[in-house]
Design a protein around this motif. Structure first.
Motif, PDB file in Angstrom:
ATOM      1  N   SER A  38      44.016  36.003  41.792  1.00 27.38           N
ATOM      2  CA  SER A  38      43.140  37.160  41.896  1.00 27.38           C
ATOM      3  C   SER A  38      42.955  37.714  40.494  1.00 27.38           C
ATOM      4  O   SER A  38      43.930  37.993  39.790  1.00 27.38           O
ATOM      5  N   ASP A  81      38.620  40.349  41.873  1.00 26.05           N
ATOM      6  CA  ASP A  81      39.075  41.681  42.298  1.00 26.05           C
ATOM      7  C   ASP A  81      38.454  42.795  41.457  1.00 26.05           C
ATOM      8  O   ASP A  81      38.747  43.977  41.692  1.00 26.05           O
ATOM      9  N   ARG A  87      41.320  45.675  45.932  1.00 26.27           N
ATOM     10  CA  ARG A  87      40.688  44.364  46.111  1.00 26.27           C
ATOM     11  C   ARG A  87      41.698  43.248  45.830  1.00 26.27           C
ATOM     12  O   ARG A  87      41.697  42.213  46.505  1.00 26.27           O
ATOM     13  N   CYS A  88      42.549  43.461  44.855  1.00 25.76           N
ATOM     14  CA  CYS A  88      43.569  42.466  44.535  1.00 25.76           C
ATOM     15  C   CYS A  88      44.546  42.290  45.699  1.00 25.76           C
ATOM     16  O   CYS A  88      44.916  41.165  46.053  1.00 25.76           O
TER      17      CYS A  88
END
Length: 378
Positions: A38, A81, A87-88
Motif C-alpha cells: 500500500s 492509498d 485508505r492504507c
C-alpha cells in the motif's frame, strides 16, 4: 570502514549472477509468492510510491526472468492509498483477506502505523516500510523489518553537522502528523545534550501546501537553519516562501522528502538545499550495489531510466527480501527466519544486519546537497 566495505563487497557480485536466481525446487511450478504494497500512487506524495515500486520491480522482474525463488514467481500487488491512513488500513485488510505472503514497501509513517496492528494480528511479515519513525521500531515487533536508518539517526547527523559549523538557532518545519512529530522529536533529542531546543516551529497538514502560517511563525524566531520534516511539495512551497520572506540560511531535509522530486519541484531554487540520505549514492557506480542498480535500470528502461534515491531504496529492499526468501523459505515464519539470518549481509557495499533481537538493519546516513540544475552532490 571503507576498506571493509570494498573487501567484502565482492561477495555481493555472486548474488547478481543468473545461477543465484535459478535455484528452483521441483514441485512448485505455477505457484507465486504474493506481496502486498500500500503506497501513494496519487496525490502530492505519489512520486515516492511510484519510484520505490519501480526500483523494487527491477529486482523482482530479474528474479522472475530466472525462475523466481524456489520455482515460484514474485508478484507485487500494489494499491494506492494516497498517503492517507484510512485508505492504507483498508488496503491492508484486503491484502490479508487475499492471503498475501508478506506486506512490503509501505510508504510513509502515518500509513505504516495504520497497517502495523493489522499486520501484527495477522502475523504477516511487514518488510521495508519507507519510514524512519521510531514508533515502528519501538517496542520491538517480530513481524517488522527495517532496511533503512531511523529519523533519529538522520536528524542526529543533521544536528551534528549544524553544530559543527557553529549554527545553533535551528527551527523545525514539520508535517502535523506522526511523521512530522517523529522528525521533530529527533531534532529535539539531538539538541538536548547541548542545552539547546528548536528556536521556532511551524506545521503543515499532510497532503497540503498551506505553509503561510508556518513561514510567519518560523521567520519570527530568526533561525539560521531550518530542518524540514514533510513531503516534497510542501517543503518546496515552504522553501520558496521563506526565501521570499528574506530567509538566507540553509534548509535541511530528511530522506523521506524525496530528493529528486524535491529538486524537480524547486528547479533552480534547489541550490544549497541539504537532504540526509539512508541509501547508497544512486547516480554513479561508487559501489557494486550502485553499479548493479544502474545497469538494471538501463537494461529495463534504456535512456528513459532516471536513477534516484527512492527507487534505489525499493531496489535494496527487494534485494533483501529475495535474499531472505532464499535463506528461509516462503511461509511467514520461514521468511522471518530468513531475514533474521542476515547477519551483516553485504548487498554490494551497503550492509544490512538483522538477528532475532534486532530488526533494524542499517544506521547508514550521509548528507547530500542539491544543485540548481537538479543534480545531487555528496
Amino acid at each position: 570502514m571503507k576498506r571493509r566495505l570494498w573487501v567484502q563487497s565482492a561477495a555481493a557480485a555472486c548474488i547478481a549472477s543468473p545461477s543465484f536466481w535459478a535455484r528452483a525446487q521441483p514441485g512448485s511450478a505455477g505457484k507465486k509468492i504474493v506481496l502486498g504494497q500500500s503506497a501513494a500512487f496519487s496525490g502530492p506524495a505519489s512520486a515516492l510510491g511510484e519510484k520505490f515500486k519501480q526500483g523494487a520491480m527491477l529486482q523482482f522482474d530479474k528474479a522472475n526472468a530466472h525462475g523466481g525463488v524456489g520455482g515460484r514467481l514474485i508478484e507485487l500487488k500494489s494499491l494506492d492509498d494516497g498517503y492517507e491512513p484510512d485508505r492504507c488500513a483498508a488496503n491492508t485488510k484486503a491484502f490479508i483477506e487475499q492471503g498475501v505472503s508478506a506486506l512490503f514497501g509501505y510508504i510513509g509513517t502515518p500509513t505504516s502505523l495504520a497497517a502495523l496492528p493489522l499486520a501484527t494480528a495477522a502475523k504477516l511479515p511487514f518488510i521495508a516500510p519507507f519510514t524512519g519513525a521510531e514508533a515502528l521500531r519501538t517496542p520491538f515487533n517480530r513481524q517488522v523489518f527495517h532496511v533503512r536508518a531511523s529519523y533519529f539517526d538522520e536528524t542526529a547527523e543533521i544536528v551534528k553537522q549544524l553544530l559543527a559549523v557553529g549554527i545553533k538557532r535551528i527551527a523545525v518545519f514539520h508535517q502535523n502528523d506522526s511523521y512530522g512529530k517523529a522528525g521533530l522529536e529527533g531534532v529535539t533529542r539531538a539538541l538536548k545534550p547541548h542545552d539547546l531546543a528548536p528556536t521556532g516551529l511551524g506545521t503543515v497538514e499532510r497532503n497540503t501546501t498551506a505553509i503561510e502560517a508556518a513561514v510567519a511563525s518560523i521567520m519570527a524566531s530568526k533561525p539560521d537553519a531550518i530542518v524540514q520534516i514533510s513531503a516534497y511539495k510542501s517543503c518546496a512551497a515552504f522553501i520558496r516562501a521563506a526565501r521570499k520572506a528574506g530567509f538566507g540560511g540553509t534548509f535541511y531535509n530528511v530522506s523521506f522528502v524525496g530528493t529528486q522530486a524535491l529538486a524537480q519541484e524547486l528547479g533552480a531554487d534547489a541550490r544549497g538545499v541539504v537532504v540526509s540520505q539512508v541509501m547508497p549514492f544512486p547516480f554513479t557506480p561508487v559501489t557494486i550495489l550502485s553499479g548493479e542498480y544502474l545497469a538494471a535500470g538501463h537494461a529495463a528502461q534504456g535512456d528513459k531510466f532516471e536513477p534516484n534515491y527512492s527507487s534505489m531504496e525499493g531496489y535494496v529492499a527487494a534485494k533483501v527480501l529475495l535474499e531472505a526468501l532464499h535463506r528461509g523459505g516462503q511461509g511467514s515464519d520461514a521468511l522471518i527466519q530468513g531475514l533474521e539470518a542476515m547477519h551483516d549481509f553485504n548487498a554490494g557495499g551497503f550492509f544490512v544486519d538483522f538477528n532475532p533481537q534486532k530488526h533494524t538493519g542499517s544506521k547508514f546516513v550521509e548528507l547530500t546537497i542539491l544543485q540548481e540544475d537538479g543534480r545531487v552532490r555528496r
